[in-house]
Structures are given as C-alpha cells and as structure tokens.
Design an enzyme around this catalytic site. Structure first.
Site, PDB file in Angstrom:
ATOM      1  N   ALA A 282       0.722  -1.341  -0.717  1.00 33.19           N
ATOM      2  CA  ALA A 282       0.138  -0.229  -0.258  1.00 33.19           C
ATOM      3  C   ALA A 282       0.658   1.321   0.059  1.00 33.19           C
ATOM      4  CB  ALA A 282      -1.249  -0.394   1.427  1.00 33.19           C
ATOM      5  N   ASP A 283       0.490   2.474  -0.442  1.00 33.67           N
ATOM      6  CA  ASP A 283       0.886   3.303  -0.905  1.00 33.67           C
ATOM      7  C   ASP A 283       0.481   4.104   0.482  1.00 33.67           C
ATOM      8  OD1 ASP A 283       2.879   2.872  -2.921  1.00 33.67           O
ATOM      9  OD2 ASP A 283       1.069   3.687  -4.347  1.00 33.67           O
TER      10      ASP A 283
END
Length: 379
Positions: A282-283
């Site tokens: 996940a960014d």
C-alpha cells in the site's frame, strides 16, 4: 548496514559509500551506480534509478550522509552545518517534484494535441512517494535542529545526521522483516488439508521498493523460508510492468517457486482454485483502513472477494496517514498516457493506434440486438 542475506538489494550502504541498483536496466542488466553526494542522489531519484516510496526516502537521506562523511574540513558553526544540511534536503525533495513536473508537461502536450480539458494536475504534488520523501526530510530536519541547539561543534551536527539516516535504513529493514514474520504466522492459519499455500501478489513490494526484504513480497519470502509456500504468483502489473520486470526478477533471484501471470488471467486462476491468498502492499492507508495501491489492486480485491480468497495488505507504519479519514481523501496520481501507448513505460516507440475516437458497430441510434443480428447474418 550491508545486508547479510542473499536477497536482492536496491540499496547497498556502508559508512561513506552508497550504491543504488539501476532499476531502469532490470531485468536484463543488474548495474549498481555509485552515489557520492546529494547531487547524485537527486539525479537517481529524478531519473527513477531508484523507486518505491521507502527506498526513495532512504536513498535520498543516505546520499547526503555519504556526502557529509566525505566532506573536507567544514569551517563553520553548528548553525552553519544545520543550514547546509537543510538546504541539501530541500534540494533532494525537489528531485521528485521535477520528475512529477516532467510527467505533467507530457500530459499537457497530450491534452493540447487532443484539445481536451483536465482539472486534476494538482494531484501530482500529493503522490504517495512525494509524501514519504517529504516526511523523511521533516524528521531529519528535526534531528539536525536539535543537534545544532545542543552542541558547539559543527561536526557533531553532521554526525547526528549520519546516524539518523543510518537508523532510517536499519529501521526499514527491521520493520519489513517483522511484517514478513507476522504475515507468515497469519497465513499459516490458512493451512487446512494442504501443507502448502499458493499466494498471489501485485506490483513490486520487495527489496527493490524498500531498503531491503520488502513488505508484501517480504511476507512471501518468510512463508517460503518457513517451508509452506507452494508457489508465488505475480501479476504483470500493467502498464509499467513492475510485476514482470521487478517482482519476477526478485523471485527468480531468490529461487522462490513462482509463476508470472497476465493481469487479465487472475480471475481464471482464482476460479480454478489455484490461489489460496492474495497479499499486496500500500502506498497509503487512511485512518479507517482504506488503502491506495498500484492500479489493478481494486480489481484483485473484487476477484478475491467473489472467490472467497483472503486478501491482505502489508505495509509499514510510515504508510499509515491518520490525517486522512478515509480513502476518499487519498489523492490518486494520474500518470502520463505514454505509459500505456508506448513501450518501456512510455520511453519507447508508440504501439497504440492514434486518432481513434470510437468504434462504430451499427449505424443509427438503435440498440444493438444480438439475436436479430445472428438471424440476419445466417440468411
């Protein structure tokens, strides 16, 4: 600071020396570039030699640490040393903004040629990788300021910075290994009749995107080490192909049993019962648990839910942003159209047809009706 395992490393650091794996050359060549100062670090970030939010932030911090380590005698006060370091950090942050500006200019040219309007260019300046680099710079500036306020020697300020940058590197690797270990223990509970699991992942979340080991790919590494990995499936991750270029490269390098699958083949793979779990990175993670990740992750989540396959997100605490109440507040970056229409992530030749406004299947405005079409075509 150098890794003691055999995993692929994108960042090779020891006091006074930094090498970055040139990811633009992968998977055909594995070339390391010597980074001697902040200027080299700036160029490496701008030119995408290094990628991945954690890796970018740490590479920037270490490039300045190397410069400071090899700095000739500094004739100045602690405040002068602090000012020197802060200006260099601001300069490093600007490397990512220049890369973003390049993409914006490419989009503007495309839009002008197509005579279309676009209203979301500001999203580029909130892209997750820019946030991580900015956050790292803010933390380091605090260390610098505290050191300058409590010492009478400029060299002490430099040393405080070097140690803080090295700790960032060590903490990231330690965090990733902890994620891998915990993730493996979670996945082990999925074992039922079978003794092994097949796990699918998306994009690249391994050593190439972090300081080492990786997040989601780190979990797969840990499962493999624990001996209950049947197979890792990695998607192509179009249009930039981080899966086929980078993740597949890492898996082969580490001798992990793996298969590269087309993005569009994932649903069929799940239907055939060949995927036991999905794990992605996940960014950004919002306060309510919403996540933002590489394009295609949402489709994977929907496919996994439909086929009752557990879907996990592996991310470090630095990816969690409590200032965002939900995923609706995560600004999604719009990439250059060339990444889709040209080869090599937009750097190569054009492969998509130009000037197509639509496809006409039937004249008039009547709805197309397949039964009547077949009857007429059969006569």
């Amino acid at each position: 600071m150098e890794s003691n395992n055999n995993s692929l490393q994108s960042i090779c650091y020891k006091p006074g020396s930094l090498q970055l794996l040139d990811q633009r050359k992968l998977p055909l060549e594995a070339i390391y570039l010597d980074i001697k100062d902040a200027k080299d670090g700036w160029s490496a970030i701008r030119d995408m030699v290094v990628r991945g939010a954690p890796a970018i932030a740490i590479a920037a911090a270490l490039s300045l640490a190397v410069e400071v380590s090899n700095l000739p005698a500094f004739d100045g006060t602690p405040d002068n040393a602090a000012s020197f370091l802060i200006k260099k950090l601001e300069y490093l942050v600007s490397s990512l903004l220049e890369a973003i500006e390049f993409v914006i200019n490419e989009m503007l040219l495309q839009l002008l040629s197509n005579s279309r309007s676009y209203t979301h260019l500001s999203c580029f300046f909130s892209r997750p990788t820019a946030v991580n680099l900015s956050d790292a710079a803010t933390k380091l500036i605090e260390v610098i300021s505290n050191a300058a306020a409590t010492t009478s020697e400029a060299q002490s300020v430099f040393q405080a910075y070097i140690e803080a940058a090295q700790i960032m590197l060590e903490d990231d690797v330690a965090s990733n290994k902890a994620i891998g270990s915990y993730g493996a223990s979670v996945l082990q509970h999925l074992l039922k009749d079978s003794k092994r699991l097949s796990i699918l992942t998306h994009c690249n979340t391994g050593s190439l995107a972090t300081a080492g080991y990786g997040t989601a790919l780190g979990v797969i590494r840990a499962v493999h080490t624990e001996g209950f990995l049947e197979r890792a499936y990695c998607t192509e991750t179009r249009p930039f192909n981080q899966g086929s270029r980078l993740t597949a490269f890492e898996l082969v390098h580490d001798n992990i049993p793996a298969t590269l699958v087309a993005d569009s083949a994932v649903a069929a793979l799940m239907k055939d019962g060949r995927v036991d779990a999905v794990i992605v990175g996940a960014d950004r993670v919002a306060a309510n648990g919403d996540t933002a990740n590489k394009i295609g992750t949402y489709s994977l989540a929907l496919c996994a839910m439909y086929h009752n396959i557990p879907f996990y997100v592996a991310a470090p605490l630095t990816s969690i942003d409590l200032s965002l109440s939900s995923g609706k507040e995560i600004v999604i970056e719009e990439r250059s159209p060339k990444e889709l229409t040209h080869t090599r992530g937009g750097l190569g030749e054009q492969v998509a047809a130009s000037g197509i406004s639509g496809v006409i299947t039937k004249t008039g405005t009547d709805a197309f009706e397949i039964k009547n079409f077949i009857q007429k075509a059969s006569k």
